[in-house]
Design a protein around this motif. Structure first.
Motif, PDB file in Angstrom:
ATOM      1  N   UNK A 105       0.794  -1.190   0.026  1.00 49.71           N
ATOM      2  CA  UNK A 105      -0.228  -0.084   0.017  1.00 49.71           C
ATOM      3  C   UNK A 105       0.803   1.277  -0.118  1.00 49.71           C
ATOM      4  N   UNK A 106       0.380   2.156  -0.712  1.00 51.62           N
ATOM      5  CA  UNK A 106       1.097   3.630  -0.784  1.00 51.62           C
ATOM      6  C   UNK A 106       0.040   4.314  -0.445  1.00 51.62           C
ATOM      7  N   UNK A 107       0.720   5.304   0.728  1.00 57.86           N
ATOM      8  CA  UNK A 107      -0.293   6.318   1.439  1.00 57.86           C
ATOM      9  C   UNK A 107      -0.377   7.544   1.222  1.00 57.86           C
ATOM     10  N   UNK A 108       0.766   7.956   0.315  1.00 54.68           N
ATOM     11  CA  UNK A 108       1.121   9.377   0.029  1.00 54.68           C
ATOM     12  C   UNK A 108       1.106   9.480  -1.451  1.00 54.68           C
ATOM     13  N   UNK A 109       1.225  10.532  -1.833  1.00 55.39           N
ATOM     14  CA  UNK A 109       1.288  11.202  -3.221  1.00 55.39           C
ATOM     15  C   UNK A 109       2.378  11.941  -3.656  1.00 55.39           C
ATOM     16  N   UNK A 110       2.806  12.292  -4.733  1.00 53.27           N
ATOM     17  CA  UNK A 110       3.740  13.070  -5.197  1.00 53.27           C
ATOM     18  C   UNK A 110       3.348  14.655  -4.903  1.00 53.27           C
ATOM     19  N   UNK A 163       4.855   6.280   4.506  1.00 51.60           N
ATOM     20  CA  UNK A 163       4.970   6.524   3.044  1.00 51.60           C
ATOM     21  C   UNK A 163       4.024   5.073   2.499  1.00 51.60           C
ATOM     22  N   UNK A 164       4.539   4.266   2.817  1.00 51.76           N
ATOM     23  CA  UNK A 164       4.164   2.778   2.096  1.00 51.76           C
ATOM     24  C   UNK A 164       4.425   1.691   3.126  1.00 51.76           C
ATOM     25  N   UNK A 165       3.731   0.533   2.772  1.00 54.21           N
ATOM     26  CA  UNK A 165       3.953  -0.827   3.383  1.00 54.21           C
ATOM     27  C   UNK A 165       4.164  -1.779   2.396  1.00 54.21           C
ATOM     28  N   UNK A 166       5.131  -2.604   2.929  1.00 54.59           N
ATOM     29  CA  UNK A 166       5.605  -3.715   2.191  1.00 54.59           C
ATOM     30  C   UNK A 166       4.942  -5.265   2.885  1.00 54.59           C
ATOM     31  N   UNK A 167       4.737  -5.906   1.895  1.00 58.09           N
ATOM     32  CA  UNK A 167       4.273  -7.372   2.153  1.00 58.09           C
ATOM     33  C   UNK A 167       5.527  -8.165   1.792  1.00 58.09           C
ATOM     34  N   UNK A 188       8.076 -11.578  15.213  1.00 61.43           N
ATOM     35  CA  UNK A 188       6.644 -12.050  14.590  1.00 61.43           C
ATOM     36  C   UNK A 188       5.882 -10.911  14.031  1.00 61.43           C
ATOM     37  N   UNK A 189       6.106  -9.784  14.226  1.00 56.31           N
ATOM     38  CA  UNK A 189       5.328  -8.499  13.735  1.00 56.31           C
ATOM     39  C   UNK A 189       6.368  -7.873  12.617  1.00 56.31           C
ATOM     40  N   UNK A 190       5.952  -7.573  11.618  1.00 59.68           N
ATOM     41  CA  UNK A 190       6.886  -6.994  10.387  1.00 59.68           C
ATOM     42  C   UNK A 190       6.762  -5.570  10.658  1.00 59.68           C
ATOM     43  N   UNK A 191       5.967  -4.627  11.505  1.00 62.07           N
ATOM     44  CA  UNK A 191       6.052  -3.570  11.544  1.00 62.07           C
ATOM     45  C   UNK A 191       7.228  -2.591  11.269  1.00 62.07           C
ATOM     46  N   UNK A 192       8.418  -2.924  12.052  1.00 65.71           N
ATOM     47  CA  UNK A 192       9.629  -2.309  11.972  1.00 65.71           C
ATOM     48  C   UNK A 192      10.133  -2.108  10.669  1.00 65.71           C
ATOM     49  N   UNK A 193      10.176  -3.358   9.928  1.00 68.73           N
ATOM     50  CA  UNK A 193      10.830  -3.201   8.553  1.00 68.73           C
ATOM     51  C   UNK A 193       9.878  -2.959   7.571  1.00 68.73           C
ATOM     52  N   UNK A 194       8.587  -3.362   7.486  1.00 69.79           N
ATOM     53  CA  UNK A 194       7.695  -3.382   6.475  1.00 69.79           C
ATOM     54  C   UNK A 194       6.967  -2.141   6.440  1.00 69.79           C
ATOM     55  N   UNK A 195       7.041  -0.913   7.325  1.00 69.33           N
ATOM     56  CA  UNK A 195       6.459  -0.006   7.187  1.00 69.33           C
ATOM     57  C   UNK A 195       7.681   1.145   6.698  1.00 69.33           C
ATOM     58  N   UNK A 196       7.367   1.866   5.673  1.00 68.08           N
ATOM     59  CA  UNK A 196       8.437   2.534   5.006  1.00 68.08           C
ATOM     60  C   UNK A 196       7.839   4.077   5.347  1.00 68.08           C
ATOM     61  N   UNK A 197       8.843   4.538   6.343  1.00 67.50           N
ATOM     62  CA  UNK A 197       8.596   6.131   6.646  1.00 67.50           C
ATOM     63  C   UNK A 197       9.589   7.057   6.297  1.00 67.50           C
ATOM     64  N   UNK A 198       9.245   8.439   6.142  1.00 64.29           N
ATOM     65  CA  UNK A 198      10.024   9.421   5.838  1.00 64.29           C
ATOM     66  C   UNK A 198      11.149   9.651   6.997  1.00 64.29           C
ATOM     67  N   UNK A 237       7.423  15.355  -1.150  1.00 63.27           N
ATOM     68  CA  UNK A 237       7.398  14.164  -1.707  1.00 63.27           C
ATOM     69  C   UNK A 237       7.638  14.667  -3.448  1.00 63.27           C
ATOM     70  N   UNK A 238       8.826  14.356  -3.807  1.00 58.50           N
ATOM     71  CA  UNK A 238       9.021  14.683  -5.074  1.00 58.50           C
ATOM     72  C   UNK A 238       8.601  13.607  -6.299  1.00 58.50           C
ATOM     73  N   UNK A 239       9.027  12.504  -5.777  1.00 55.23           N
ATOM     74  CA  UNK A 239       8.825  11.299  -6.659  1.00 55.23           C
ATOM     75  C   UNK A 239       8.552   9.878  -5.963  1.00 55.23           C
ATOM     76  N   UNK A 240       7.526   9.300  -6.607  1.00 53.75           N
ATOM     77  CA  UNK A 240       7.144   7.872  -6.092  1.00 53.75           C
ATOM     78  C   UNK A 240       7.225   6.942  -7.303  1.00 53.75           C
ATOM     79  N   UNK A 241       8.497   6.303  -7.474  1.00 50.30           N
ATOM     80  CA  UNK A 241       8.807   5.854  -8.883  1.00 50.30           C
ATOM     81  C   UNK A 241       8.146   4.342  -8.725  1.00 50.30           C
ATOM     82  N   UNK A 242       7.523   4.076  -7.628  1.00 50.26           N
ATOM     83  CA  UNK A 242       6.920   2.568  -7.786  1.00 50.26           C
ATOM     84  C   UNK A 242       5.403   2.739  -7.469  1.00 50.26           C
ATOM     85  N   UNK A 243       4.632   1.524  -7.753  1.00 50.86           N
ATOM     86  CA  UNK A 243       3.234   1.454  -7.426  1.00 50.86           C
ATOM     87  C   UNK A 243       3.026   0.075  -6.742  1.00 50.86           C
ATOM     88  N   UNK A 244       1.828   0.276  -6.276  1.00 52.48           N
ATOM     89  CA  UNK A 244       1.409  -1.071  -5.629  1.00 52.48           C
ATOM     90  C   UNK A 244       1.283  -2.191  -6.327  1.00 52.48           C
TER      91      UNK A 244
END
Length: 371
Positions: free
Chosen positions: A72-77, A87-91, A168-178, A184-191
Protein backbone atom coordinates in the motif's frame (compact mmCIF):
# COMPACT_ATOMS: atom_id res chain seq x y z
CA UNK A 1 25.06 51.44 -102.21
CA UNK A 2 27.85 53.36 -100.52
CA UNK A 3 25.31 55.69 -98.92
CA UNK A 4 23.38 52.76 -97.50
CA UNK A 5 26.63 51.29 -96.22
CA UNK A 6 27.56 54.51 -94.42
CA UNK A 7 24.04 54.80 -93.00
CA UNK A 8 24.24 51.26 -91.64
CA UNK A 9 27.60 51.92 -90.01
CA UNK A 10 26.24 55.11 -88.44
CA UNK A 11 23.20 53.30 -87.06
CA UNK A 12 25.45 50.59 -85.66
CA UNK A 13 27.71 53.14 -83.93
CA UNK A 14 24.71 54.94 -82.45
CA UNK A 15 23.33 51.64 -81.19
CA UNK A 16 26.62 50.79 -79.49
CA UNK A 17 26.80 54.24 -77.88
CA UNK A 18 23.20 53.96 -76.67
CA UNK A 19 23.80 50.51 -75.21
CA UNK A 20 26.96 51.70 -73.43
CA UNK A 21 25.15 54.71 -72.00
CA UNK A 22 22.26 52.52 -70.83
CA UNK A 23 24.66 50.02 -69.21
CA UNK A 24 26.56 52.77 -67.41
CA UNK A 25 23.37 54.41 -66.20
CA UNK A 26 21.74 51.18 -65.06
CA UNK A 27 24.80 50.09 -63.07
CA UNK A 28 25.78 53.40 -61.57
CA UNK A 29 25.08 54.04 -57.89
CA UNK A 30 25.14 57.21 -55.98
CA UNK A 31 28.12 57.70 -53.64
CA UNK A 32 27.46 56.68 -50.04
CA UNK A 33 27.34 59.55 -47.61
CA UNK A 34 28.87 58.30 -44.37
CA UNK A 35 27.36 59.31 -41.09
CA UNK A 36 29.37 59.86 -37.91
CA UNK A 37 28.87 59.27 -34.20
CA UNK A 38 30.69 60.76 -31.24
CA UNK A 39 32.01 58.90 -28.18
CA UNK A 40 29.93 59.14 -25.02
CA UNK A 41 30.13 58.45 -21.28
CA UNK A 42 28.23 55.44 -19.94
CA UNK A 43 28.32 52.50 -17.52
CA UNK A 44 29.41 49.16 -18.95
CA UNK A 45 28.84 45.75 -17.41
CA UNK A 46 30.55 42.67 -18.81
CA UNK A 47 28.24 39.72 -18.21
CA UNK A 48 28.07 36.04 -18.94
CA UNK A 49 25.00 33.84 -18.85
CA UNK A 50 25.10 30.30 -17.47
CA UNK A 51 22.33 27.94 -18.53
CA UNK A 52 21.14 25.17 -16.27
CA UNK A 53 18.33 24.26 -13.90
CA UNK A 54 17.22 24.70 -10.30
CA UNK A 55 17.22 21.69 -7.99
CA UNK A 56 16.73 21.12 -4.25
CA UNK A 57 19.91 21.36 -2.24
CA UNK A 58 19.30 17.96 -0.65
CA UNK A 59 17.29 15.06 -2.05
CA UNK A 60 16.82 11.99 0.14
CA UNK A 61 16.09 8.58 -1.40
CA UNK A 62 13.87 6.39 0.79
CA UNK A 63 14.72 2.70 0.41
CA UNK A 64 13.29 -0.41 2.10
CA UNK A 65 15.06 -2.37 4.81
CA UNK A 66 13.68 -5.64 3.51
CA UNK A 67 12.70 -7.13 0.16
CA UNK A 68 9.06 -7.73 -0.68
CA UNK A 69 6.05 -6.40 -2.59
CA UNK A 70 4.51 -2.94 -2.23
CA UNK A 71 1.26 -3.57 -0.37
CA UNK A 72 0.00 0.00 0.00
CA UNK A 73 1.13 3.56 -0.79
CA UNK A 74 -0.42 6.17 1.49
CA UNK A 75 1.11 9.37 0.01
CA UNK A 76 1.19 11.07 -3.37
CA UNK A 77 3.82 13.09 -5.17
CA UNK A 78 3.73 16.70 -3.98
CA UNK A 79 2.56 15.87 -0.43
CA UNK A 80 4.42 17.48 2.43
CA UNK A 81 5.73 15.05 5.04
CA UNK A 82 7.45 15.13 8.38
CA UNK A 83 10.16 12.81 9.56
CA UNK A 84 8.55 9.54 10.64
CA UNK A 85 5.40 9.83 8.49
CA UNK A 86 4.28 6.59 6.85
CA UNK A 87 4.86 6.44 3.09
CA UNK A 88 4.11 2.84 2.15
CA UNK A 89 3.87 -0.69 3.52
CA UNK A 90 5.60 -3.81 2.21
CA UNK A 91 4.32 -7.37 2.23
CA UNK A 92 7.13 -9.84 2.78
CA UNK A 93 7.29 -12.74 0.33
CA UNK A 94 9.93 -15.09 1.77
CA UNK A 95 12.31 -17.05 -0.38
CA UNK A 96 11.16 -20.67 -0.21
CA UNK A 97 14.67 -22.11 -0.19
CA UNK A 98 15.85 -19.75 2.55
CA UNK A 99 12.68 -20.46 4.56
CA UNK A 100 13.20 -24.25 4.39
CA UNK A 101 16.86 -23.85 5.31
CA UNK A 102 15.98 -21.65 8.30
CA UNK A 103 13.36 -24.13 9.47
CA UNK A 104 15.99 -26.89 9.27
CA UNK A 105 18.39 -24.85 11.41
CA UNK A 106 15.68 -24.48 14.05
CA UNK A 107 15.15 -28.26 14.13
CA UNK A 108 18.88 -28.93 14.40
CA UNK A 109 19.22 -26.38 17.18
CA UNK A 110 16.34 -27.97 19.06
CA UNK A 111 17.94 -31.45 18.75
CA UNK A 112 21.24 -30.06 20.06
CA UNK A 113 19.42 -28.39 22.95
CA UNK A 114 17.61 -31.60 23.92
CA UNK A 115 20.92 -33.48 24.00
CA UNK A 116 22.64 -30.72 25.98
CA UNK A 117 19.72 -30.49 28.41
CA UNK A 118 19.73 -34.26 29.10
CA UNK A 119 23.49 -34.18 29.71
CA UNK A 120 23.13 -31.18 31.98
CA UNK A 121 20.38 -32.79 34.09
CA UNK A 122 22.35 -36.06 34.45
CA UNK A 123 25.56 -34.33 35.43
CA UNK A 124 23.81 -31.93 37.79
CA UNK A 125 22.69 -34.94 39.87
CA UNK A 126 26.26 -36.26 39.89
CA UNK A 127 27.59 -32.82 40.83
CA UNK A 128 25.12 -32.54 43.71
CA UNK A 129 26.42 -35.91 45.02
CA UNK A 130 30.02 -34.74 44.62
CA UNK A 131 30.88 -37.30 41.95
CA UNK A 132 32.20 -34.76 39.36
CA UNK A 133 34.25 -31.67 39.87
CA UNK A 134 32.95 -28.13 39.76
CA UNK A 135 34.97 -27.27 36.63
CA UNK A 136 33.59 -30.24 34.73
CA UNK A 137 30.03 -29.27 35.65
CA UNK A 138 30.60 -25.67 34.59
CA UNK A 139 31.74 -26.81 31.13
CA UNK A 140 28.56 -28.92 30.74
CA UNK A 141 26.40 -26.02 31.91
CA UNK A 142 28.10 -23.71 29.36
CA UNK A 143 27.34 -26.09 26.50
CA UNK A 144 23.72 -26.28 27.68
CA UNK A 145 23.34 -22.47 27.72
CA UNK A 146 24.99 -22.18 24.30
CA UNK A 147 22.52 -24.69 22.88
CA UNK A 148 19.61 -22.65 24.26
CA UNK A 149 21.02 -19.46 22.67
CA UNK A 150 21.59 -21.22 19.37
CA UNK A 151 17.95 -22.28 19.27
CA UNK A 152 16.82 -18.72 20.00
CA UNK A 153 19.02 -17.36 17.19
CA UNK A 154 17.74 -19.95 14.72
CA UNK A 155 14.12 -19.15 15.63
CA UNK A 156 14.77 -15.40 15.17
CA UNK A 157 16.35 -15.98 11.77
CA UNK A 158 13.36 -18.06 10.76
CA UNK A 159 10.91 -15.34 11.83
CA UNK A 160 12.85 -12.63 9.99
CA UNK A 161 12.81 -14.63 6.77
CA UNK A 162 9.17 -15.54 7.19
CA UNK A 163 7.59 -12.24 8.30
CA UNK A 164 10.32 -9.60 8.22
CA UNK A 165 10.76 -9.24 11.98
CA UNK A 166 12.22 -11.33 14.75
CA UNK A 167 9.29 -10.57 17.00
CA UNK A 168 6.72 -12.03 14.65
CA UNK A 169 5.44 -8.60 13.62
CA UNK A 170 6.84 -7.00 10.48
CA UNK A 171 5.92 -3.44 11.49
CA UNK A 172 9.48 -2.27 12.06
CA UNK A 173 10.81 -3.23 8.64
CA UNK A 174 7.74 -3.32 6.40
CA UNK A 175 6.46 0.17 7.24
CA UNK A 176 8.40 2.60 5.02
CA UNK A 177 8.62 5.99 6.73
CA UNK A 178 10.06 9.38 5.83
CA UNK A 179 13.49 10.00 7.28
CA UNK A 180 13.43 13.80 6.74
CA UNK A 181 10.89 16.63 6.61
CA UNK A 182 10.08 18.00 3.16
CA UNK A 183 8.05 17.45 0.00
CA UNK A 184 7.59 14.15 -1.83
CA UNK A 185 9.12 14.79 -5.25
CA UNK A 186 8.69 11.36 -6.75
CA UNK A 187 7.25 7.93 -5.99
CA UNK A 188 8.69 5.72 -8.74
CA UNK A 189 6.91 2.54 -7.60
CA UNK A 190 3.28 1.49 -7.47
CA UNK A 191 1.31 -1.02 -5.47
CA UNK A 192 2.23 -4.56 -6.46
CA UNK A 193 5.78 -3.72 -7.50
CA UNK A 194 8.53 -5.91 -6.13
CA UNK A 195 11.27 -4.10 -4.23
CA UNK A 196 14.63 -5.15 -2.86
CA UNK A 197 16.56 -3.90 0.13
CA UNK A 198 19.82 -1.97 -0.04
CA UNK A 199 22.91 -4.12 0.53
CA UNK A 200 26.59 -4.29 -0.30
CA UNK A 201 25.85 -5.41 -3.86
CA UNK A 202 22.75 -3.36 -4.71
CA UNK A 203 21.54 0.19 -4.04
CA UNK A 204 18.05 -1.12 -3.40
CA UNK A 205 14.73 0.06 -4.82
CA UNK A 206 13.82 3.71 -4.27
CA UNK A 207 10.36 3.98 -2.73
CA UNK A 208 10.23 7.80 -2.68
CA UNK A 209 12.36 10.91 -3.12
CA UNK A 210 11.94 13.67 -0.52
CA UNK A 211 13.47 17.17 -0.58
CA UNK A 212 13.22 20.48 1.24
CA UNK A 213 11.78 22.83 -1.40
CA UNK A 214 12.66 25.95 0.60
CA UNK A 215 16.37 25.42 -0.09
CA UNK A 216 17.08 25.43 -3.81
CA UNK A 217 20.30 25.79 -5.77
CA UNK A 218 21.06 26.74 -9.35
CA UNK A 219 23.17 24.25 -11.29
CA UNK A 220 24.65 25.51 -14.54
CA UNK A 221 27.71 25.57 -16.77
CA UNK A 222 30.10 28.29 -17.93
CA UNK A 223 32.69 28.29 -20.68
CA UNK A 224 36.37 27.83 -19.87
CA UNK A 225 37.15 31.33 -21.21
CA UNK A 226 35.14 32.87 -18.37
CA UNK A 227 35.66 30.47 -15.49
CA UNK A 228 38.85 32.21 -14.27
CA UNK A 229 36.89 35.44 -13.79
CA UNK A 230 34.52 33.80 -11.32
CA UNK A 231 34.90 34.18 -7.57
CA UNK A 232 32.96 32.47 -4.83
CA UNK A 233 30.32 34.77 -3.37
CA UNK A 234 29.73 36.66 -6.64
CA UNK A 235 26.07 37.74 -7.03
CA UNK A 236 23.89 36.01 -9.62
CA UNK A 237 20.58 36.97 -11.18
CA UNK A 238 18.57 33.80 -11.77
CA UNK A 239 15.55 33.71 -14.08
CA UNK A 240 13.32 30.72 -14.78
CA UNK A 241 11.78 29.77 -18.10
CA UNK A 242 8.48 28.96 -16.39
CA UNK A 243 8.26 32.28 -14.50
CA UNK A 244 8.17 35.39 -16.66
CA UNK A 245 9.42 38.86 -15.67
CA UNK A 246 10.89 37.73 -12.38
CA UNK A 247 14.47 37.39 -11.21
CA UNK A 248 15.85 35.89 -8.03
CA UNK A 249 19.03 36.79 -6.22
CA UNK A 250 21.66 34.10 -5.75
CA UNK A 251 25.29 33.84 -4.75
CA UNK A 252 27.98 31.69 -6.35
CA UNK A 253 29.07 28.96 -3.95
CA UNK A 254 30.84 26.37 -6.10
CA UNK A 255 32.97 26.23 -9.24
CA UNK A 256 34.01 22.78 -10.45
CA UNK A 257 37.77 22.12 -10.44
CA UNK A 258 37.40 19.94 -13.53
CA UNK A 259 35.74 20.74 -16.83
CA UNK A 260 33.72 18.52 -19.13
CA UNK A 261 34.01 18.68 -22.91
CA UNK A 262 30.69 19.17 -24.66
CA UNK A 263 30.45 19.63 -28.42
CA UNK A 264 34.07 20.68 -28.67
CA UNK A 265 33.96 23.24 -25.82
CA UNK A 266 35.04 22.71 -22.23
CA UNK A 267 32.33 23.58 -19.71
CA UNK A 268 32.66 23.97 -15.94
CA UNK A 269 29.83 23.26 -13.53
CA UNK A 270 28.81 26.03 -11.12
CA UNK A 271 26.32 26.18 -8.26
CA UNK A 272 24.53 29.16 -6.78
CA UNK A 273 22.37 29.35 -3.66
CA UNK A 274 19.03 30.87 -4.68
CA UNK A 275 17.21 33.23 -2.34
CA UNK A 276 13.51 32.36 -2.55
CA UNK A 277 10.44 34.18 -1.29
CA UNK A 278 7.23 32.80 0.15
CA UNK A 279 5.06 34.21 -2.65
CA UNK A 280 6.58 32.09 -5.44
CA UNK A 281 6.61 28.30 -5.55
CA UNK A 282 9.63 26.94 -7.39
CA UNK A 283 9.40 23.41 -8.76
CA UNK A 284 12.44 21.18 -8.91
CA UNK A 285 13.92 20.90 -12.38
CA UNK A 286 12.87 24.31 -13.73
CA UNK A 287 15.21 25.40 -16.54
CA UNK A 288 17.04 28.54 -15.51
CA UNK A 289 19.59 31.10 -16.64
CA UNK A 290 21.99 32.85 -14.30
CA UNK A 291 23.42 36.24 -15.27
CA UNK A 292 26.87 36.85 -13.77
CA UNK A 293 28.56 40.28 -13.78
CA UNK A 294 32.23 39.58 -14.53
CA UNK A 295 33.35 43.22 -14.62
CA UNK A 296 31.74 46.64 -14.28
CA UNK A 297 32.94 50.17 -15.00
CA UNK A 298 31.04 53.39 -14.43
CA UNK A 299 31.11 56.66 -16.38
CA UNK A 300 33.71 55.57 -18.93
CA UNK A 301 34.25 56.83 -22.49
CA UNK A 302 32.67 54.43 -24.98
CA UNK A 303 31.48 53.95 -28.54
CA UNK A 304 29.21 51.43 -30.17
CA UNK A 305 31.09 48.21 -30.80
CA UNK A 306 29.81 48.17 -34.40
CA UNK A 307 32.04 51.18 -35.18
CA UNK A 308 35.21 49.20 -34.55
CA UNK A 309 37.35 47.92 -37.41
CA UNK A 310 40.26 45.50 -37.12
CA UNK A 311 43.55 45.46 -38.93
CA UNK A 312 43.79 42.37 -41.12
CA UNK A 313 47.44 41.75 -40.18
CA UNK A 314 47.74 42.82 -36.55
CA UNK A 315 44.05 42.30 -35.66
CA UNK A 316 44.25 45.46 -33.54
CA UNK A 317 41.18 47.74 -33.37
CA UNK A 318 40.94 51.11 -35.06
CA UNK A 319 38.30 53.62 -36.16
CA UNK A 320 38.07 56.24 -38.88
CA UNK A 321 37.74 59.81 -37.62
CA UNK A 322 36.34 62.65 -39.73
CA UNK A 323 38.92 65.30 -40.68
CA UNK A 324 36.79 67.21 -43.21
CA UNK A 325 33.59 66.94 -45.20
CA UNK A 326 33.32 63.17 -45.90
CA UNK A 327 37.05 62.88 -45.34
CA UNK A 328 38.33 60.36 -42.77
CA UNK A 329 41.62 59.13 -41.41
CA UNK A 330 42.49 55.97 -39.53
CA UNK A 331 43.09 56.22 -35.82
CA UNK A 332 44.39 53.29 -33.73
CA UNK A 333 42.69 52.93 -30.37
CA UNK A 334 42.81 50.77 -27.26
CA UNK A 335 39.63 49.25 -25.88
CA UNK A 336 38.54 47.87 -22.49
CA UNK A 337 35.50 45.87 -21.49
CA UNK A 338 32.44 45.41 -23.66
CA UNK A 339 28.83 44.46 -23.04
CA UNK A 340 28.26 43.39 -26.65
CA UNK A 341 26.76 46.76 -27.61
CA UNK A 342 29.08 49.41 -26.23
CA UNK A 343 32.84 49.10 -25.79
CA UNK A 344 35.11 51.07 -23.47
CA UNK A 345 37.73 53.32 -25.07
CA UNK A 346 40.86 53.50 -22.95
CA UNK A 347 42.94 55.62 -25.33
CA UNK A 348 42.94 57.09 -28.84
CA UNK A 349 39.65 59.03 -28.85
CA UNK A 350 38.07 62.05 -27.22
CA UNK A 351 34.44 63.09 -26.83
CA UNK A 352 34.81 65.65 -29.62
CA UNK A 353 35.89 63.14 -32.28
CA UNK A 354 33.46 62.14 -34.98
CA UNK A 355 33.72 58.43 -35.75
CA UNK A 356 32.74 57.08 -39.15
CA UNK A 357 29.84 54.63 -39.38
CA UNK A 358 31.80 52.50 -41.80
CA UNK A 359 29.31 49.70 -42.38
CA UNK A 360 26.39 51.87 -43.53
CA UNK A 361 24.91 50.74 -46.87
CA UNK A 362 22.45 52.20 -49.32
CA UNK A 363 18.80 51.28 -48.75
CA UNK A 364 17.57 48.39 -50.88
CA UNK A 365 14.71 50.51 -52.27
CA UNK A 366 17.06 53.13 -53.70
CA UNK A 367 19.22 50.45 -55.32
CA UNK A 368 16.17 48.96 -56.99
CA UNK A 369 15.17 52.38 -58.38
CA UNK A 370 18.66 52.90 -59.80
CA UNK A 371 18.53 49.54 -61.50
Amino acid sequence: MKILKYVGIGVLILGVLWAAAFFIKSNSKSAIVYETETPFKTDIEQKTVATGKVVPEDEVLIKPQISGIIDKIVLEEGDKVKSGDLIATIKVVPNEQALVSARGRVSNARFSLNTAEAEYNRNKTLFDKGVISNQEFLDIELRYNQAKQELTNAQNDYQIIKSGSAGGSATANTNIRATVTGTVLEIPVKEGDQVIEANNFNDGTTIATIADMTQMIFEGQVDEAEVEKLELGMPLKVSFGAIQDKEFEASLRFVAPKGVEEQGAVQFKIEGEVQLNDSTFIRAGYSANASIILDKKEDVLAIKEALLQYDKETEKPYVEVETGDQQFERKDIEVGISDGINVEITSGLSESDKVKVWNKTEPIKKEAENN
